[in-house]
Structure formats: C-alpha cells, structure tokens
Design an enzyme around this catalytic site. Structure first.
Site, PDB file in Angstrom:
ATOM      1  N   LYS A 107       0.872  -1.185   0.000  1.00 38.21           N
ATOM      2  CA  LYS A 107       0.000   0.000   0.000  1.00 38.21           C
ATOM      3  C   LYS A 107       0.901   1.223   0.000  1.00 38.21           C
ATOM      4  CE  LYS A 107      -4.030  -0.551   0.441  1.00 38.21           C
ATOM      5  NZ  LYS A 107      -5.209  -0.688  -0.403  1.00 38.21           N
ATOM      6  N   GLY A 219     -24.988   2.054   0.900  1.00 38.27           N
ATOM      7  CA  GLY A 219     -24.130   2.576  -0.159  1.00 38.27           C
ATOM      8  C   GLY A 219     -24.842   2.445  -1.489  1.00 38.27           C
ATOM      9  N   GLY A 221     -22.746   3.409  -4.458  1.00 34.40           N
ATOM     10  CA  GLY A 221     -21.647   3.766  -5.354  1.00 34.40           C
ATOM     11  C   GLY A 221     -21.292   2.586  -6.234  1.00 34.40           C
ATOM     12  N   ASN A 222     -20.046   2.547  -6.655  1.00 31.27           N
ATOM     13  CA  ASN A 222     -19.611   1.519  -7.611  1.00 31.27           C
ATOM     14  C   ASN A 222     -19.916   0.100  -7.128  1.00 31.27           C
ATOM     15  OD1 ASN A 222     -17.148  -0.473  -8.179  1.00 31.27           O
ATOM     16  ND2 ASN A 222     -17.614   0.684 -10.016  1.00 31.27           N
TER      17      ASN A 222
HETATM   18  P1  NAD Z   1     -18.117   4.940  -3.875  1.00 33.08           P
HETATM   19  O1  NAD Z   1     -17.415   6.174  -3.452  1.00 33.08           O
HETATM   20  O2  NAD Z   1     -18.389   4.687  -5.319  1.00 33.08           O
HETATM   21  O3  NAD Z   1     -19.518   4.799  -3.098  1.00 33.08           O
HETATM   22  C1  NAD Z   1     -19.630   5.012  -1.724  1.00 33.08           C
HETATM   23  C2  NAD Z   1     -21.116   5.035  -1.391  1.00 33.08           C
HETATM   24  O4  NAD Z   1     -21.261   5.185   0.031  1.00 33.08           O
HETATM   25  C3  NAD Z   1     -21.876   6.204  -2.020  1.00 33.08           C
HETATM   26  O5  NAD Z   1     -23.117   5.734  -2.466  1.00 33.08           O
HETATM   27  C4  NAD Z   1     -22.081   7.158  -0.848  1.00 33.08           C
HETATM   28  O6  NAD Z   1     -23.254   7.948  -0.993  1.00 33.08           O
HETATM   29  C5  NAD Z   1     -22.250   6.168   0.277  1.00 33.08           C
HETATM   30  N1  NAD Z   1     -22.027   6.768   1.587  1.00 33.08           N
HETATM   31  C6  NAD Z   1     -21.068   7.643   1.971  1.00 33.08           C
HETATM   32  N2  NAD Z   1     -21.225   7.971   3.264  1.00 33.08           N
HETATM   33  C7  NAD Z   1     -22.302   7.268   3.698  1.00 33.08           C
HETATM   34  C8  NAD Z   1     -22.978   7.144   4.947  1.00 33.08           C
HETATM   35  N3  NAD Z   1     -22.557   7.817   6.021  1.00 33.08           N
HETATM   36  N4  NAD Z   1     -24.058   6.325   5.026  1.00 33.08           N
HETATM   37  C9  NAD Z   1     -24.498   5.640   3.958  1.00 33.08           C
HETATM   38  N5  NAD Z   1     -23.899   5.719   2.743  1.00 33.08           N
HETATM   39  C10 NAD Z   1     -22.826   6.510   2.641  1.00 33.08           C
HETATM   40  O7  NAD Z   1     -17.227   3.736  -3.259  1.00 33.08           O
HETATM   41  P2  NAD Z   1     -17.140   2.240  -3.741  1.00 33.08           P
HETATM   42  O8  NAD Z   1     -16.035   2.119  -4.737  1.00 33.08           O
HETATM   43  O9  NAD Z   1     -18.503   1.738  -4.067  1.00 33.08           O
HETATM   44  O10 NAD Z   1     -16.591   1.543  -2.406  1.00 33.08           O
HETATM   45  C11 NAD Z   1     -17.453   1.254  -1.324  1.00 33.08           C
HETATM   46  C12 NAD Z   1     -16.685   0.462  -0.270  1.00 33.08           C
HETATM   47  O11 NAD Z   1     -16.128  -0.720  -0.860  1.00 33.08           O
HETATM   48  C13 NAD Z   1     -15.481   1.169   0.369  1.00 33.08           C
HETATM   49  O12 NAD Z   1     -15.356   0.692   1.701  1.00 33.08           O
HETATM   50  C14 NAD Z   1     -14.297   0.660  -0.439  1.00 33.08           C
HETATM   51  O13 NAD Z   1     -13.086   0.728   0.281  1.00 33.08           O
HETATM   52  C15 NAD Z   1     -14.722  -0.779  -0.642  1.00 33.08           C
HETATM   53  N6  NAD Z   1     -14.069  -1.429  -1.782  1.00 33.08           N
HETATM   54  C16 NAD Z   1     -14.193  -0.940  -3.028  1.00 33.08           C
HETATM   55  C17 NAD Z   1     -13.595  -1.596  -4.089  1.00 33.08           C
HETATM   56  C18 NAD Z   1     -13.761  -1.095  -5.499  1.00 33.08           C
HETATM   57  O14 NAD Z   1     -13.276  -1.788  -6.416  1.00 33.08           O
HETATM   58  N7  NAD Z   1     -14.438   0.023  -5.745  1.00 33.08           N
HETATM   59  C19 NAD Z   1     -12.843  -2.758  -3.870  1.00 33.08           C
HETATM   60  C20 NAD Z   1     -12.751  -3.271  -2.575  1.00 33.08           C
HETATM   61  C21 NAD Z   1     -13.374  -2.585  -1.539  1.00 33.08           C
END
Ligand code: NAD
Length: 428
Positions: A107, A219, A221-222
């Site tokens: 990291k 959530g 997001g992605n």
């Molecule tokens: P993102 O930024 O695309 O989405 C995050 C989501 O969380 C958004 O919908 C946001 O509105 C919501 N959010 C933020 N604060 C919030 C709260 N207090 N209550 C409820 N919802 C809230 O992120 P992502 O890429 O979807 O990642 C989400 C999680 O998955 C993170 O913990 C990330 O570390 C983990 N993760 C992501 C990946 C990846 O490939 N994107 C891989 C492994 C782990």
C-alpha cells in the site's frame, strides 16, 4: 481511516496474533508476517503554481511478496499515516492469498489533499512518487493501483514517469488504467459482482433460492450498484438502499417495499453515489433515517459504503430475519458488532473474501497488460466467477471442517498460504 483515535495497524496485528494462535505458527514466521518486509518513506518536492516549492511526504509499504509481486493502491489523503499503510498492506497480503492470486500485499500514499491542488501539481506529485521508488516498484515486484482520491489519470501519469525512467513501455506496471489505455473490461463491475458471486454460493450452501430472498444495501456507489445489478439478475429483490445526500450533508435510507428499480434510481444518483431525498420521494421512495437499512425485515444485508458502519451500538437493531451479511465495504463491522453477529449465527461473508473481486480483476488487468493482449468482457467476468467461487468454497469448507467463524476461516486461509510460501522459499 487515518486520524481516528484507534490504530488500525495495532488492530490488524491483534487479529493476526489470534490467527497465528489458531494456526500454531512458530515465532519466526509470526514475527515475519506481523510486520511489513519493506517500507519506503520519502519527500517529494513540488514547484507549485504560485512559484513556491512545497514538500510532500510519500510512502510505500511492501508487506510480503513470498507469493508474487506486491499489489496495492496509492492513496492521496491529508491525514495519511505510515501505520495505516502498514495495516492496509498486510490486509492486501491476506486478501490476495484468500483469492488465490499470485500476488503479495502493499500500500502507498502521499500526505496531500487533491481538492486543494491543481492538476499540474497533482501530476508532479505522481511523477515525484514514482521517481523516488522507480527501482523498487515495477510489473515484476510491486504494482500500484488507484485508491482513495486517486484516479485513472493519476495512474497514467505514474505509468508515463515509470516508462520514461526505464526507457520502455511497461503497461503492467500499474492497474486501474482506462479501458483502451491498458485497462481491463469488467473492472468496473468486478467488486460488486464478486460480492454477489460469493452470496450466490452462500445461499446455495444454506439451501435458499435467491429468488426467494430480499436484501437491504448500504451505499449506492460503484460496489453497491454493481452488486445490486447482479443480485437482480439472480432473482433477488432489494427493498432499501442507504446513501449520502449532498444537499443535506447527511445520509438517508430509501425504501421501496416492492423492490427498487435500479436504472430509475441511477437516473437520480450523482457521480459520487449520492441521492437527493426529494428526488427519491418523487419516485415513491419512503425516506428513512441513515441506519434504517440495517433494521429492515430482509434476508440479506450488504454493507457497501464505508468502514465501521455496523457497530456495538446498532448491531442489536439487525432484524431477526437476517441470515447473511455480505461485506462489500472494507471493515464495515467493528469488533464489538462482530461478536454480536457471531452469537446470532448470521452467516458472514467477510470483506476480504466478499470484496476480493476488485483485486482479482486488477490482477487480470496486470496479466493482460503484461501480454499486451486484452480479453473480452465475458472472458474477464467468467474468470472472475471461477476465482470467487473457488475462494468461497475453500473458506466455507474450512469453516465447516474446523467449526470456525467465516471471518476466522478466511484469515486462516490467507495467513497460512502466505506462511507456507515463506516456508517453501526457505525464509523461515
Ligand atoms: P463509492 O465512493 O463509489 O460509493 C460510496 C457510497 O457510500 C456512495 O453511495 C455514498 O453515498 C455512500 N455513503 C457515503 N457515506 C455514507 C454514509 N454515512 N451512510 C451511507 N452511505 C454513505 O465507493 P465504492 O467504490 O462503491 O466503495 C465502497 C466500499 O467498498 C469502500 O469501503 C471501499 O473501500 C470498498 N471497496 C471498493 C472496491 C472497489 O473496487 N471500488 C474494492 C474493494 C473494496
């Protein structure tokens, strides 16, 4: 996250000690694995747009590369700390090992806030980070990727600097590149799809038909969006999602008893996965408080937003109907909540198993880039399914055989595979 009162590195070391005890690791192996093998800390001078020079602090931590080149993101964060890097590098080693991809854990990061930096200044930080590490990272020893507040653009600047220094093209040096410039098809879907592939297997294990299940998701997001898409495809229904409302600077749960329509909800979602509550209300959603996603009368909970969302305080609100928690986010469950969930015998798909689809697909990107030959999306997703299903089976069988909690079983597999590689190489 950095800046919190607890130390994430101490927490993951405590978890490691617990697993080392279960495995009966000898002291040399335990000493080797509870700390990173290499750490780099350095300064990056950048001439700012106003003509002054500012000095930024950068890091790269390589936890263990016994199973293959290290793999791990680079974060830009104003409160970054070396201990957070150490913890996350260690977790990457276990995650790659559980998914059985031939990579180690690393990291990196830079203490900075990109919100306050021009694109040119950010580019200089990226290039400076690579210059400091040029002989210690690379496609065969340590492969960076995007993380918090870093993007595909940052990856391309880093790649360009690396290739300029080494006088070669080397697309396998970094992942998270845009499709068409060395990125992999399917990467966008990979993490969310991976969550549902492990969920599908868990449902089969419990003898539950996916089409008879209902889920609630934190959530949007992605990870959450792609998880919901595949969950719908296997017949499931999502009745509640919780996410951030930028206009109110707060989060809400949005409920629709008959099931959400993914594409309609996406049409009112901003680029950060946030939803304005008035727009959701107009679409017929009930607006509930942030934690309400957890209290719904559903079979499955999918935390896919942030870390530490299911806590000692709110875990008791989990509906007694819930049978499975599939952790899409990293560390969404605190240690106190985990004890409550364990006692209730809810089937947990732990984060570094359930969300490993992201790093699995990054590995596919690395392989494709090294070959300079790119696969069709179906091929990528087919290979993802195979890897995630195999990872689930390995963890689940161990959990059954040794009567372990799923989280402990995932750790045991991750740690024991890395330990074995160290032993086989004659390191310990
Ligand atoms: P993102 O930024 O695309 O989405 C995050 C989501 O969380 C958004 O919908 C946001 O509105 C919501 N959010 C933020 N604060 C919030 C709260 N207090 N209550 C409820 N919802 C809230 O992120 P992502 O890429 O979807 O990642 C989400 C999680 O998955 C993170 O913990 C990330 O570390 C983990 N993760 C992501 C990946 C990846 O490939 N994107 C891989 C492994 C782990």
């Amino acid at each position: 996250m950095p800046g919190k009162s607890y130390n994430l590195f101490e927490m993951v070391q405590t978890q490691f000690d617990h697993i080392a005890g279960i495995l009966g690791l000898d002291s040399a192996t335990a000493d080797l694995l509870r700390n990173p093998m290499r750490e780099y800390q350095f300064l990056i001078p950048v001439r700012m747009d106003d003509g002054n020079v500012r000095i930024f602090r950068g890091f790269r931590v390589q936890h263990n590369d016994a199973r293959g080149p290290c793999k791990g993101g680079v974060r830009f964060h104003p409160q970054e700390t070396i201990d957070t890097m150490r913890a996350l590098a260690m977790l990457m080693s276990w995650k790659c090992a559980v998914a059985d991809i031939p990579l180690g854990g690393s990291k990196g990061g830079v203490i900075c806030d990109p919100h306050n930096l021009s694109p040119r200044e950010q580019e200089q930080i990226c290039r400076g980070w690579v210059r400091q590490l040029a002989s210690n990272i690379g496609p065969m020893n340590d492969v960076p990727a995007p993380e918090i507040m870093t993007t595909a653009q940052h990856m391309l600047w880093m790649l360009d600097e690396y290739e300029s220094i080494h006088g070669t093209t080397s697309p396998g040096f970094i992942t998270g590149k845009p499709v068409g410039l060395g990125g992999s098809l399917g990467r966008k879907e990979a993490t969310g799809y991976g969550v549902i592939i492990t969920l599908r297997e868990a449902l089969a294990e419990l003898g539950i038909e996916p089409q008879n299940t209902v889920a609630s998701v934190q959530g949007f997001g992605n990870v959450a969006q792609n998880a919901i898409r595949l969950y719908h495809q296997i017949g499931g229904k999502v009745v509640c999602v919780s996410c951030w409302d930028q206009s109110d600077q707060t989060s809400y749960s949005f409920k629709k008893k008959d099931g959400i329509d993914l594409d309609t909800l996406l049409s009112i979602t901003d680029q950060f996965g946030g939803i304005h509550k008035d727009k959701a209300r107009d679409l017929g959603y009930e607006i509930l408080e942030a934690d309400a996603w957890l209290e719904q009368n559903v079979d499955i909970l999918i935390p896919a937003a942030l870390e530490e969302q299911i806590t000692g305080e709110n875990a008791s609100k989990i509906n007694k109907q819930v049978k499975i928690i599939a952790e899409g986010a990293n560390s969404p469950t605190t240690a106190e909540a985990d004890e409550i969930i364990k006692k209730r015998k809810i089937f947990v798909l732990p984060d570094f198993l359930a969300n490993a689809g992201g790093v699995v697909c990054s590995y596919f990107e690395q392989v494709q880039s090294n070959m300079n030959y790119y696969w069709e999306k179906d091929e990528v997703l087919g290979k993802l399914d195979l890897k995630m299903t195999s990872a689930f089976i390995a963890v689940n069988e161990l959990a059954k055989r040794r009567k372990l909690y799923m989280r402990d079983a995932a750790y045991v597999i991750g740690v024991s595979r890395v330990a074995q590689a160290c032993k086989d190489r004659g390191w310990v």
